[in-house]
Scaffold this active site. Structure first.
Site: not given
Length: 329
Positions: A64, A66, A194, A207, A211
């Site tokens: 699903s 990207i 991200s 998160y 990253k």
């Protein structure tokens, strides 16, 4: 003829002024960027995505978002990995249909895989090598986002998010690098990071930390093995289903939100096209998204003190609105 209002269109705009030798005036050439300048230039005069033709590309998280869109943006043999095998089979069928017979069923290998099962990573890797004989590009795309307040997050959420978004990526990458070194291959690792790995955003601290950690790990890799190809791809707000499974502040909950398609979110197709371009040109760090995401990313990377001032002036509300534009005040 009236030029469109580029500033209002949601893109990072540059105004180039060039001389018109048939006129005493100058011609203003507005160029709207939804990515960093290096990636923009490579998209115009760099290697095309077709240069990936014939390469074996392994994409995790390919069922699903990207990852799924990336499958359709490069013409090569590929391995598709995710936990949902039924969805991977659908992606494979769609990919074969889109390829118009340029790909055979054996060119696409579906591998049911749970990234959290790090003890099985070597077995997963061996299956891909057995099928294709090599892996030219490993795309670490699997991961989950988060929406939660900093002070309310259970420590176990931090651990689980880091296990998926950081440690599973690092573990699979180390297996790949050892294989590349053993057989004297070139190798290329791409990671879906991200823009939150470049600049802090509210309500996602686990998160954001994960990253930032990814960038730390792979920046160190580039220092230790300078000739190894690493691509850190950093999307801004993108229209995918990522909010459905995003972490919250409790391990027993998922966010269950929806990212609405709008001019303030990049489509997954456009994002995947830019990622494929970045991979084809072996760029180290690329960032994409609607305005003001590229501007904020540039400031964060090259003017950190100015970044702190901008974040202070913008405040939590403005940054939250950039991150989740459909969220009501």
């Amino acid at each position: 003829m009236r030029l469109p209002d580029f500033e209002a269109s949601g893109f990072f705009c540059l105004d180039f002024v060039i001389p018109d030798f048939n006129s005493p005036d100058f011609v203003r050439l507005p160029i709207c960027l939804d990515c960093d300048i290096e990636l923009f230039i490579c998209g115009k005069i760099g290697k095309p995505i077709d240069s990936l033709r014939g390469k074996v590309v392994w994409i995790t998280g390919a069922s699903s978002g990207i990852g799924k869109s990336l499958v359709f943006n490069q013409i090569s043999c590929r391995c598709l990995s995710a936990r949902r095998e039924d969805e991977l089979d659908k992606v494979k069928s769609e990919c074969l249909k889109k390829s118009e017979s340029s790909l055979k069923p054996e060119d696409i290998f579906v591998l049911k895989m749970d990234m959290l099962q790090t003890d099985k990573h070597q077995d997963y890797f061996d299956q891909v090598i057995k099928h294709f004989g090599r892996v030219d590009v490993l795309v670490n795309n699997a991961g989950r986002s988060q929406r939660a307040l900093w002070q309310n997050i259970d420590l176990q959420v931090d651990r689980e998010l880091f296990d998926l978004d950081v440690f599973s990526v690092v573990n699979l990458s180390r297996i790949y690098i050892r294989h590349v070194e053993k057989h004297s291959l070139e190798g290329h690792i791409a990671v879906t990071s991200s823009t939150a790995g470049l600049i802090g955003v509210p309500n996602s601290c686990s998160y954001v930390g994960a990253k930032h950690a990814i960038h730390g790990y792979f920046d160190s890799l580039k220092l230790e093995i300078p000739d190894f190809n690493v691509t850190l791809f950093c999307p801004g707000p993108t229209t995918t289903d990522f909010l459905k499974t995003a972490f919250t502040d409790k391990t027993t909950e998922v966010y269950g939100g929806k990212a609405e398609a709008s001019s303030k979110r990049m489509s997954s197709e456009r994002c995947a096209f830019l990622m494929a371009t970045s991979i084809a040109n072996k760029l180290h760090t690329s960032f994409v998204g609607p305005f003001p995401v590229p501007f904020l990313a540039y400031v964060s990377m090259y003017c950190p003190n100015l970044k702190l001032l901008i974040l202070k002036l913008a405040g939590k509300g403005a940054m939250s609105k950039i991150r989740d534009p459909e969220k009501k005040d």
